[in-house]
Scaffold this motif. Structure first.
Motif, mmCIF file in Angstrom:
data_model
loop_
_atom_site.group_PDB
_atom_site.id
_atom_site.type_symbol
_atom_site.label_atom_id
_atom_site.label_comp_id
_atom_site.label_asym_id
_atom_site.label_seq_id
_atom_site.Cartn_x
_atom_site.Cartn_y
_atom_site.Cartn_z
ATOM 1 N N LEU A 22 -2.204 13.638 21.972
ATOM 2 C CA LEU A 22 -2.017 12.812 23.173
ATOM 3 C C LEU A 22 -1.570 13.661 24.353
ATOM 4 N N ALA A 23 -0.651 14.594 24.121
ATOM 5 C CA ALA A 23 -0.228 15.493 25.198
ATOM 6 C C ALA A 23 -1.415 16.323 25.698
ATOM 7 N N ASP A 24 -2.225 16.822 24.772
ATOM 8 C CA ASP A 24 -3.427 17.568 25.141
ATOM 9 C C ASP A 24 -4.393 16.699 25.940
ATOM 10 N N ALA A 25 -4.520 15.428 25.522
ATOM 11 C CA ALA A 25 -5.458 14.518 26.178
ATOM 12 C C ALA A 25 -5.074 14.283 27.643
ATOM 13 N N PHE A 26 -3.781 14.090 27.911
ATOM 14 C CA PHE A 26 -3.341 13.903 29.292
ATOM 15 C C PHE A 26 -3.608 15.161 30.119
ATOM 16 N N ALA A 27 -3.343 16.327 29.530
ATOM 17 C CA ALA A 27 -3.605 17.575 30.252
ATOM 18 C C ALA A 27 -5.093 17.750 30.506
ATOM 19 N N HIS A 28 -5.913 17.407 29.513
ATOM 20 C CA HIS A 28 -7.365 17.520 29.653
ATOM 21 C C HIS A 28 -7.879 16.650 30.798
ATOM 22 N N ILE A 45 2.694 22.943 14.236
ATOM 23 C CA ILE A 45 1.595 22.616 15.143
ATOM 24 C C ILE A 45 2.127 22.651 16.568
ATOM 25 N N GLN A 46 1.258 22.828 17.530
ATOM 26 C CA GLN A 46 1.642 22.796 18.926
ATOM 27 C C GLN A 46 0.408 22.537 19.779
ATOM 28 N N PRO A 47 0.594 22.215 21.060
ATOM 29 C CA PRO A 47 -0.551 21.875 21.906
ATOM 30 C C PRO A 47 -1.588 22.996 21.967
ATOM 31 N N ARG A 48 -2.846 22.576 22.033
ATOM 32 C CA ARG A 48 -3.934 23.534 22.199
ATOM 33 C C ARG A 48 -4.172 23.828 23.675
ATOM 34 N N ASN A 49 -3.883 22.851 24.524
ATOM 35 C CA ASN A 49 -4.106 22.997 25.952
ATOM 36 C C ASN A 49 -2.925 23.748 26.570
ATOM 37 N N GLU A 50 -3.195 24.883 27.194
ATOM 38 C CA GLU A 50 -2.132 25.709 27.755
ATOM 39 C C GLU A 50 -1.409 25.036 28.915
ATOM 40 N N ALA A 51 -1.989 23.996 29.477
ATOM 41 C CA ALA A 51 -1.355 23.294 30.589
ATOM 42 C C ALA A 51 -0.211 22.393 30.142
#
Length: 391
Positions: A22-28, A45-51
Motif C-alpha cells: 500500500l505504501a508503494d502504491a501511494f508512491a507509485h 521486507i521493506q518498500p520497493r519504491n525508493e520514494a
C-alpha cells in the motif's frame, strides 16, 4: 497527498506485505508516501519504491525508558492476569502517548499528514486511545465478536467507536457490521477497500529462479502461507492423500511457509505415507517463482479476510482452488472461477484439485481472470482511498 501507512512490524507475513504494497502504491501514484512500523524487530521486507520514507516508532522502548512507563508496564501485566488478553489494550494508554509524540515530531520536520492508515487490529490496538479524524483502521480478517468474552463490548467499542474503518472484502465487512450490531458500536464510516497489487512487479519477480537446492524434483501443487490452525494445511494434506488414491494425482505437494504447526504437519505427512511426495520449504522472501512454476495453487483456510495468495497466484498465471471459507475468497473467485471453490472437507477439496488439473472446456478464460484481478490493482485501490477519505 501526504499519506502514512502504519504496521506493527516488518516481518515476513501477509499483513506486513500488504502494508508495504500500500505504501508503494501511494508512491507509485505520485503521493508523498510514508511507512511507519512500531516494533524494532528484524526487517524482513521493506518498500520497493525508493520514494517511500521509512520510519521506526519504537513505542514500547520509548515507554519503558520512562519510570512511569515501566511502572505502567508492570501494572498492565498484573491486570492481564485478572483479565486475559487485555495487556495490549491497557498498555496502549502509554503507547498512544508515545505515538502522539513521535508523530508530532515527524510532522514538525516533514509536514502534516493528510491520511494515516493503520493495517490490522494488532497495529491500531497499540494506539487506540488516540483520536484523530485522519486515522483509518483497516480490518484484515473475519471478526470474532466474542474474542474478549465478557470484556468484548468494552474493548471493541474502544477500538471502533466513531472511527473510520476499512474492510478488505465484502465478507470481512459483513462480519465487521455484525460485530458493530452485536455491541452497538457506531462508526464514522465503514467501507470496503481491498488490498493493492503491483502486477508488473509480481510478474517480474516470478521470473526469478528458485535456488537449485530448494527446487522440487517433479511437477507440484503449491500451498503458501503461515503454518497455523487458521490456514488448515492439515485439511490440504488429507485432500492430497485422497486425490492420490482416488484420482491418481501425480504431482508433489510443496508447502511454502513457516509456523507453529510445522512439526505436527510433518508428523501427519509421515503417518499418511507421503514423505516422499510432500515437501516443506519454509518461508521464502520471494514467493512468486514458486507460484509461477506450480501446476496449481490451493488455499485451504478456515477463513480469509481477503485471500491475497489467490490474487498473486492468478497474477502469475497459475490455476487456483480454494475452500469456500468465510471472508473474501468469493470477492476473487467469481465467474467461472466459482467452480473451483470446495467445501471444507478432504473429499470435496480433492475433487476440486482433480477438476482444476484435468483438461476441460469449462476452465476460466483469460477475461474471467482479468476481471477478477482488476479490482485489486494498486492504482484502483489508491483511487478508492482518495474518494472515501480525502475531501
Amino acid at each position: 497527498m501526504k499519506v502514512a501507512v502504519v504496521v506493527s512490524c516488518l516481518k515476513l507475513g501477509g499483513m506486513e506485505r500488504v502494508a508495504v504494497n500500500l505504501a508503494d502504491a501511494f508512491a507509485h501514484s505520485g503521493h508523498d508516501s510514508h511507512l511507519m512500523y512500531l516494533k524494532d524487530r528484524k526487517k524482513q521486507i521493506q518498500p520497493r519504491n525508493e520514494a517511500v520514507s521509512l520510519h521506526l516508532f519504537d513505542l514500547k522502548k520509548w515507554v519503558l525508558m520512562t519510570g512511569i512507563g515501566a511502572l505502567w508496564f508492570v501494572m498492565c501485566k498484573l491486570l492481564n492476569v485478572l483479565f486475559r488478553k487485555t495487556f495490549p489494550h491497557f498498555f496502549a494508554y502509554a503507547q498512544a502517548i508515545a505515538f502522539r509524540y513521535k508523530l508530532r515530531q515527524l510532522e514538525k520536520k516533514d509536514g502534516r499528514f493528510d491520511l494515516i492508515i493503520f493495517r490490522g487490529q494488532g497495529t491500531f490496538g497499540q494506539i487506540w486511545p488516540m483520536r484523530d479524524k485522519r486515522f483509518v483502521f483497516v480490518c484484515e480478517s473475519v471478526q470474532n465478536k466474542n474474542l474478549y468474552a465478557g470484556l468484548s463490548k468494552w474493548i471493541f467499542s474502544s477500538l471502533y467507536e466513531n472511527r473510520n474503518v476499512v474492510c478488505v472484502s465484502e465478507g470481512s465487512k459483513a462480519s465487521f457490521l455484525d460485530l458493530t450490531k452485536e455491541h452497538q458500536i457506531h462508526c464514522n464510516k465503514v467501507v470496503k477497500i481491498s488490498n493493492p497489487n503491483d502486477y508488473q512487479m509480481i510478474r517480474q519477480d516470478a521470473l526469478q529462479p528458485i535456488k537449485a537446492e530448494l527446487f522440487p524434483p517433479r511437477p507440484y501443487i503449491l500451498s503458501l502461507g503461515r503454518l497455523v490452525p487458521l490456514k488448515n494445511i492439515s485439511l490440504l494434506i488429507q485432500a492430497y492423500h485422497y486425490a492420490r488414491h482416488h484420482f491418481g494425482l501425480e504431482q508433489d505437494l510443496v508447502i511454502v511457509g513457516e509456523g507453529k504447526d510445522r512439526e505436527q504437519l510433518e508428523k501427519k505427512v509421515a503417518e499418511l505415507g507421503l514423505t516422499q511426495y510432500v515437501f516443506f520449504k519454509g518461508a521464502q522472501s520471494n514467493p512468486f517463482p514458486w507460484y509461477k512454476q506450480a501446476d496449481l495453487f490451493v488455499l485451504s483456510s478456515k477463513s480469509e479476510g481477503l485471500g491475497m495468495v489467490l490474487i498473486e497466484a492468478l497474477a502469475c498465471g497459475v490455476k487456483v482452488v480454494s475452500t469456500d471459507c468465510p471472508g473474501g475468497v468469493r470477492d476473487i473467485m467469481q465467474g467461472k472461477l466459482i467452480q473451483f471453490l470446495a467445501e471444507q472437507n478432504a473429499s470435496s477439496l480433492a475433487e476440486k484439485i482433480h477438476l482444476a488439473l484435468e483438461p476441460s472446456p469449462n476452465k476460466p478464460l483469460k477475461d474471467d481472470i482479468d476481471k477478477a484481478l482488476i479490482n485489486f490493482d494498486q492504482e484502483f485501490i489508491v483511487k478508492q482511498y482518495r474518494q472515501e477519505f480525502i475531501l
